[in-house]
Design an enzyme around this catalytic site. Structure first.
Site, PDB file in Angstrom:
ATOM      1  CE  LYS A   1      47.438 -30.726 -18.888  1.00 30.57           C
ATOM      2  NZ  LYS A   1      48.310 -30.229 -19.948  1.00 30.57           N
TER       3      LYS A   1
ATOM      4  CD  GLN B   1      52.014 -30.496 -20.323  1.00 24.88           C
ATOM      5  OE1 GLN B   1      50.957 -31.088 -20.165  1.00 24.88           O
ATOM      6  NE2 GLN B   1      52.120 -29.183 -20.157  1.00 24.88           N
TER       7      GLN B   1
ATOM      8  CG  ASP C   1      46.100 -29.095 -25.260  1.00 24.03           C
ATOM      9  OD1 ASP C   1      45.473 -28.800 -24.227  1.00 24.03           O
ATOM     10  OD2 ASP C   1      47.253 -29.563 -25.252  1.00 24.03           O
TER      11      ASP C   1
END
Ligand code: NAP
Length: 278
Positions: free
Chosen positions: A52, A96, A119
């Protein structure tokens, strides 16, 4: 002959488009910044976080990296999220997953401001998707819509069958296909006569987390098959939920594993950071 839907190529196209957009924004004095938070040192999470960060660098998105020790408690993590929520220079926050067991994952996802939830996991964004309002959309299913559109595959009016009903793939996938005017059926572990349903599909999305579960007997001749699964076999080779060799000859188009859905997830995360809501 079937078409291979090339996720590597399409994700690269998207990243290059985003790079241009970010350069344009920078020329106008605007920047984009993603804060990536990782708690503990799970090796798989480490790889995802690194990928990422690399994608941010490629596109020109600033990234802030918070690598917190395993013993970080919930309160400390919530405090950091609270700070990032109020920082004007940060427009996306990503924690995460999974977080260590002593931290309540749901509490963490709820703490991220919905307008920074790149997200697309916050209930506000999930709700917006289901009532057809703009909001951040979960990256993997959003990437699948891009794969279909950019491969010239029409969704409107098609029988779409989604195998799996997880919050991050199956459910948002169904909502997105519905938004594109597909006729959508969602199957799960309690579905009866699974093959009868999957064989109706013009577009079949497999997200069940079982290696090579879908063979040719589940697939209608000429269907489009999207394989979300990622597994490593005994020889450390990647495979999906679909038995590619058995299914591909019966399809009009199919995603490979690797190189299909996988690369799209990060591209769509980057898209969420640059463009906001979908
Ligand atoms: P998940 O949370 O484990 O959900 C699996 C779903 O499949 C559940 O809804 C389950 O039904 C259903 N299912 C399981 N066995 C079934 C069966 N025999 N028949 C019908 N349905 C069945 O998995 P997920 O997070 O959605 O992920 C699915 C796969 O995609 C995994 O391989 C994962 O690694 C991969 N993945 C890939 C990406 C990417 O970027 N490419 C992103 C996310 C996930 P119940 O609800 O009834 O249990």
């Amino acid at each position: 002959m079937y078409q291979i839907i090339d996720g590597k190529k399409i994700s690269q196209e998207i990243k290059d488009e985003l790079k241009e957009q970010v350069a344009q924004l920078k020329a106008e004095g605007k920047s984009r910044c993603l804060a990536v938070v990782q708690v503990g040192n799970d090796p798989a999470s480490g790889v995802y976080v690194n990928n990422k960060k690399k994608a941010c660098e490629y596109i020109g998105i600033d990234s802030l990296s918070y690598e917190l020790p395993e013993e970080t408690n919930e309160e400390e993590l919530l405090k950091l999220i609270g700070e990032l929520n109020t920082r004007e220079d940060v427009n996306g926050i990503l924690v995460q997953l999974p977080v260590p067991k002593h931290i309540d994952e749901e509490k963490i996802l709820l703490a991220i401001a919905p307008e920074k939830d790149v997200d697309g996991f916050h209930p506000v964004n999930v709700g917006n998707l289901s009532i057809g309002r703009p909001g951040y959309v979960s990256c993997t299913p959003a990437g699948i819509i891009q794969l279909l559109k950019r491969s010239g595959i029409e969704i409107e009016g098609k029988e779409c069958v989604v195998l799996g009903r997880s919050n991050i793939v199956g459910k948002p996938m169904a909502m997105l296909l519905l938004r594109e005017n597909g006729t959508v059926t969602v199957c799960h572990s309690r579905t009866k006569n699974l093959k009868e349903i999957t064989k109706r599909a013009d577009i079949l999305v497999a997200a069940i987390g079982k290696p090579k579960f879908i063979d040719a007997s589940y697939v209608k001749e000429g269907a489009v098959v999207i394989d979300v699964g990622i597994h490593r076999n005994e020889n450390n080779k990647l495979c999906g939920d679909v038995d590619f060799d058995s299914v591909a000859p019966h399809c009009s188009a199919i995603t490979p594993v690797p190189g299909g859905v996988g690369p799209m997830t990060i591209a769509m995360l980057m898209n969420n950071c640059v463009n906001g809501v979908l």
